[in-house]
Every structure is written in C-alpha cells, then in structure tokens.
Design a protein around this motif. Sequence first.
Motif, short mmCIF file in Angstrom:
data_model
loop_
_atom_site.label_atom_id
_atom_site.label_comp_id
_atom_site.label_asym_id
_atom_site.label_seq_id
_atom_site.Cartn_x
_atom_site.Cartn_y
_atom_site.Cartn_z
N ASN B 44 11.95 8.96 -31.03
CA ASN B 44 13.16 8.31 -30.55
C ASN B 44 13.13 8.19 -29.04
N THR B 46 15.17 6.96 -25.66
CA THR B 46 16.49 6.58 -25.16
C THR B 46 16.35 5.77 -23.89
N GLU B 48 18.39 3.48 -21.01
CA GLU B 48 19.71 3.15 -20.48
C GLU B 48 19.67 1.84 -19.71
N LYS B 126 16.63 3.24 -28.43
CA LYS B 126 18.09 3.30 -28.59
C LYS B 126 18.75 3.45 -27.25
N VAL B 127 20.05 3.10 -27.24
CA VAL B 127 20.86 3.40 -26.06
C VAL B 127 21.28 4.89 -26.14
N PRO B 128 21.67 5.49 -25.02
CA PRO B 128 22.03 6.91 -25.03
C PRO B 128 23.20 7.18 -25.98
N GLU B 129 23.20 8.38 -26.54
CA GLU B 129 24.26 8.77 -27.46
C GLU B 129 25.46 9.28 -26.70
N CYS B 151 28.80 11.42 -21.76
CA CYS B 151 27.40 11.09 -21.93
C CYS B 151 26.64 11.98 -20.97
N CYS B 154 23.65 9.84 -18.61
CA CYS B 154 23.64 8.38 -18.46
C CYS B 154 24.90 7.90 -17.76
N SER B 216 27.15 1.93 -27.32
CA SER B 216 27.01 3.18 -28.06
C SER B 216 28.41 3.72 -28.26
#
Lengths: 426, 297
Positions: B44, B46, B48, B126-129, B151, B154, B216
């Motif tokens: 995965n 991440t 931004e 993916k974008v940050p959670e 976050c 980010c 997100s």
Amino acid sequence: MAYRAEPPDGGWGWMVVLSAFFQSALVFGVLRSFGVFFVEFVAAFEEPAARVSWIASIGIAVQQFGSPVGSVLSTKFGPRPVVMTGGILAALGMLLASFATSLTHLYLSIGLLSGSGWALTFTPTLACLSRYFSRRRSLATGLALTGVGLSSFAFAPLFQWLLNHYAWRGALLLVSALSLHLVACGALLRPLSLAEDPVVGGPGAQITSLLCHGPFLRYTIAITLINTGYFIPYVHLVAHLRDLGWDPLPAAFLLSVAAISDLVGRVASGWLGDAVPGPVARLLMLWTTLTGVILALYPVAEVPTGLVALTVAYGFTSGALTPVAFSVLPELVGTGKIYCGLGLVQMVESIGGLLGAPLSGYLRDVTGNYTASFVVAGAFLLAGSGVLITLPHFFCVSAPTSKPQDLVTEALDTKVPLPEEGLGED
Amino acid sequence: MRTKAAPITSLPVREEMTTKYSNLTLESHSISMTERPNMPAEKNITLERPSNVELTCQFTPSGNLNSVNVTWKKGDKLLEDNYLVNATGSILYTQYRVAVINSKQMGSYSCFFGEKKQQRGTFNLKVPEINGKNKPLITYVGDSVVLICKCQDCLPLNWTWYTGNGSVQVPIGVPVNDKYVISGKHANETKLKITQLSEDDQGTYWCHAIFELGESEGHVELVVLSYLVPLKAFCAIAAEVVLLVAIILLFEKYTQKKKKPSDDGKEIEQGEQLKLDDSNGIENSGPRHRKNESVGQ
C-alpha cells in the motif's frame, strides 16, 4: 448505660471490619482510580493536565486536614452519625460535579465537598475499629485496609466502563450513587462504650492532653517522616522504569504485582502484629527499616530481575507497615482518646505526604534521574523508624496492655464507685 | 519477453512527461516475489501530492528466465508501455513508471510474471487515511460536542463535513448557522462543534479530506442520551442504599429489644451477689462470670 472494660475483640467487631473495608475501598479506591476521569476532563474542559490533577490533590488535602474535625465530632456524637453524614457529603459532591461547567466547579464539588465527606468517614471508622479490638487489632486493621488495594483493581476498569457508556457526567452521577454506600457502612458502626470514656473527657480536653503527651508527639513525628517517603515510589516508579528503558505495559504490570504483594503484606503483618508479644511499635520499626533499605537499593538495581524482586519486596514491606502503624496509636494513648489521636496524626502526617512527591520530583529535575529521589525517600523512612525507638516500652518483652486499664483504675478510684472485682482481671 | 541491456534507471519514457513533471518528487517502491503462490505480494502506497512513482517487481523464477512472460495491469486494464524488464543473474526485474497528477492515476497497479502459473504483485496507490473515532461519542441533550477528524502526516487542501442519513450523505454547514461551527487550528485536523444537542442529532458524521489526488473520509459516531438514563440507575442504587441502612438499623433495634428485658434482672442480681462476695471468697468463679455478663453489655 453500662461500660465495657475491654474491647470485644470479635462479635460485632467483624462487621466493623467489613464496614471499614468498604469505606477504605470507597474513599481511597475512588481517589486512586480517579486518573481515569482526568483524560476526559482534559478533553472536556480543554485545560492542561496539571490543572486537572489539582482536583484530586484538593480532595486528598481536605480529607487529611479535615480528619481532626471528624475526630472531634465522633468523640461527641459517636462515629455512626458522623460517618453517615460524611457519606452523604461525599455523594453530594460527586452529584454536583456531574453538572459542572468549569474546572473551578469541580475543585469545589469534588475537591472541597467530597473531600470533607471523606474526612468525616475514614478516620472515625479506623478509630472505631481500634476500639472494637485489642488482641486482634492489627489483623483487623490489616484486613480492613486491604479494601484500598482491591478496590484500585476493580474501580479503574469499572470507571472506564462507566465512561464508555455514560460519558463523564453520567459516570460521575453513578460514582455518586456508589459513594452513597458509605452511609450504609456508617450505619454498621454501632456505638461502643468503653470504660475509659467518661474518664478522658470531651474532645477539647483530649486534644490538650494529647498535645502534652510526649510519646504521642514522638509517634506523630515518626509517622510524618514515614509518610514523606512512603508515597514517592508509588508516584515515581513507573517513570523510573520508563527512564531505564522499560515499555509502558510491563511497567504497569509490575505496578500491579506490587499492589498484590502490598495486599499480602497487609494481611500477613496484621496477623503477625497480633501473634508477636510486645509493643507493636517494634514491628513497625522493622517494616519501616526494611522499606527504607529497599528504597535505597533501588538505584543500584539495573537488571530487570533485580528490579522485579525489589518491587515485590517493596510492595510487601510498605503494605506491612500500614496496619501496625495504626495499631501503635491505641497502645500509646488508649482507646478512649483514639478518635482525637488519630485525627491529629492524620492531619500532621499529611504535611509529609504533600511534601514528599514534589520534593522527589524536584530532585529528579535537578539531578536528571530518580536515584536521589529514592535514596531520600529511604532516608526519610529510616529517620522515622529511628524516632520510633524512643517510644516507651520499646525494649519490653510483654505487651503493655495494662496501660489503658491503669488509666481507668487510677481515675475510677477517685471518681466513679464501680465494683473493683469486675475490672481487676486481664 | 522484452529485454534491454540498458540499466534500470533510464527509462524509455515519452519526452513530454520527463520535462513536464521533472519537478515532482520521486517515490520508489518495490515488491520481491518468489515462486510461491501462497504469498500475497501487495504493497500500500500513500500519496498526498502529485509525484512521479516508480514501481519495481522482482521475481526469482524456478525455471528458465526467458520463458517467463511479464505484464502490467492497472485494475483490469492491460498497460502497453512505460515499463521495462531486466534480468540480473537469476532474478528478473520489471519496473513501471507513472506520473501521478490527479485521481485518475490512483488505483491498483499489478505486475504479472509467467503464463500458466501467474505470480502477481500489487501496488495500491491511495490517498492518506483519515482518523475519526472508533468508539461512539456519548453526549447528553442540551450539551455541546466537538467532533474531530485528524490526519497524521498529511495536509489536505480542504475539509467538509456530512451527516449520514442511511446511505445518503447530507452536507453540514451549507446554510451557515449557529448550531454547526467548523474550525481547525492546524491543516491536518478539522473540528465540528455542535451545540444544543437533541436526540435527532444522533448518528454518524463523515469528514471528507480533499487532496489533489482524490478524497478520503473518516467517520465519527455520535450518541445523544437523555439525563434520565443515568438518573434512573442512580435512583435505583440510592433506593438500595436506603434499604440497606433500614435493614441494619432495624436489625440492631431488634437485637437490642431481645436483650433488654433480661438486662434488668441481671443488674438486680449483681447488687445482691456483691454482699455475698464480701463474706464468701471461695465461690469466686460463679458470681464473677455473671457479673462480667452484665458489665459487658
């Protein structure tokens, strides 16, 4: 009203032990587990942790400084109404706290009101317990004080559960309901009339005579010194372990292990205090010296096994000194003056307690680690045990149980014409 | 199979992409796979901000290197170019480069080795959670509450809040009113303050963080209780305490009443026994025993 010559040493006394057990749980267990609420208060009122921790500090201070008030009222009215009132006050404080809109509100409701309630409950109950027992006094006290340790185990998860389901307002409301049980505990404290009661006079006279009583003053100094060093490890042990590189979970677990050995120590010491002949002050000195030595050894221990062993030993000895500390007082001043005596001792020793932790923190800030703090704590304990040697009958072989009887027979010869045969027995 | 003698760092990328996006940061990620079908090779990633992404798959085949077929896919779509394959010793490398500038380039990229038994390595861009809160927040009617979404590392461009009504999300704060106040001290967190809570406000609240590369979301659950809930428990426990006190005091009165009538009898006896004692010192045990009983009341 007929007066007893001797404490009953059983019978209803065991119900008083039960009452004292629940009271120490509800007063000190609640205080010790209050840390769970702190996180919520910090978030809810957006205040720093230092300001929030004042709530507990005010509560403890009011409980200790207010002890003489509880004593004086108990001497006049008996322990039952005083403790029941104290329970209502403590519960009322928590109830009002659930409506709080600011931190000051909490200082006043929990700190001041609940603290006053606690002041009116704990000291009179322990004093009442001392009056109900003489031969098994230490064991009874030790058993009663286990309430503190057991409740810390139970209340912390309970409070967290309450917070998860009712948020802090509802949780405080329910802790208030829990504190109401202090009233029920108070109802169990049946008044006991001992033979010395009409002799020792009212509270004012008692306090004056106590303040002129040499052994009592020396005992108070010893207890104050012990109290200064006593709390330091509880406050700083986890931080010290973290400094040495321990993870938070094993450190917390070690603290639980110390709590268990503390419990065992209390009961064992209580039993021992009654089984061994001679003044109980000697046992107090033994446990205090051992605790002081263990504390002084802490900086030397770096290996995990050494630290675990030291902590278990510390838990045992520091738990062991609590019941005998309370048992020495009736031997010194007699069960007639026990309410006022205990109240005064609690008030003075609280000075030591208040000074101890900040002093230790200051030493840590100055020196960079906890070595100095632990050594100083050990030194205070050893100093306290040294003062204990100066107590009367310290080197006697037989127990000074004749002392309260002497007081009685002396005064009775001059005052009340009761038959002598009934009192001449031991 | 395509093999190139050129080192892995220089790519046959289209010229426009190199000049246009050379100022973007470079993210390199690699997966190492062996011929073991049980191991899920997944990573995965991440992202931004827009950046150049380099994905490398490394594979050790059991058989002949030349017989292994290498392909790349984005989702289900087969990728034609932008990748190269290289072999060093017994290890096969393949690398895919992509310039991620908006949400269209985000998703799952997979490298495939072999024809019959396909080994697969997947990169999830993916974008940050966003972290809301896992435990529901408990509040009471009339209180106010602050819902926080954070976050960690980010900085979103913007935050928006929605309230979940079943599966439909309704935006909050669109007609700006006093009840909902959206604020945030730092760019990596957002706070929604709701005042004058009522039981209708109960439910799930969604916070959306908007990035250049997509959106997100996190969620916070709010529970609004009425004061009666803990109050009922309080009254129940208070009633129990009153009952306990009543039982204890009544029991004491009952036991005292039992002792009272016999008491008077014993006290009279005591006075008479005293006269006997003075003259008769032998029978000490009997009268003494009874006297103690009356004194020890």
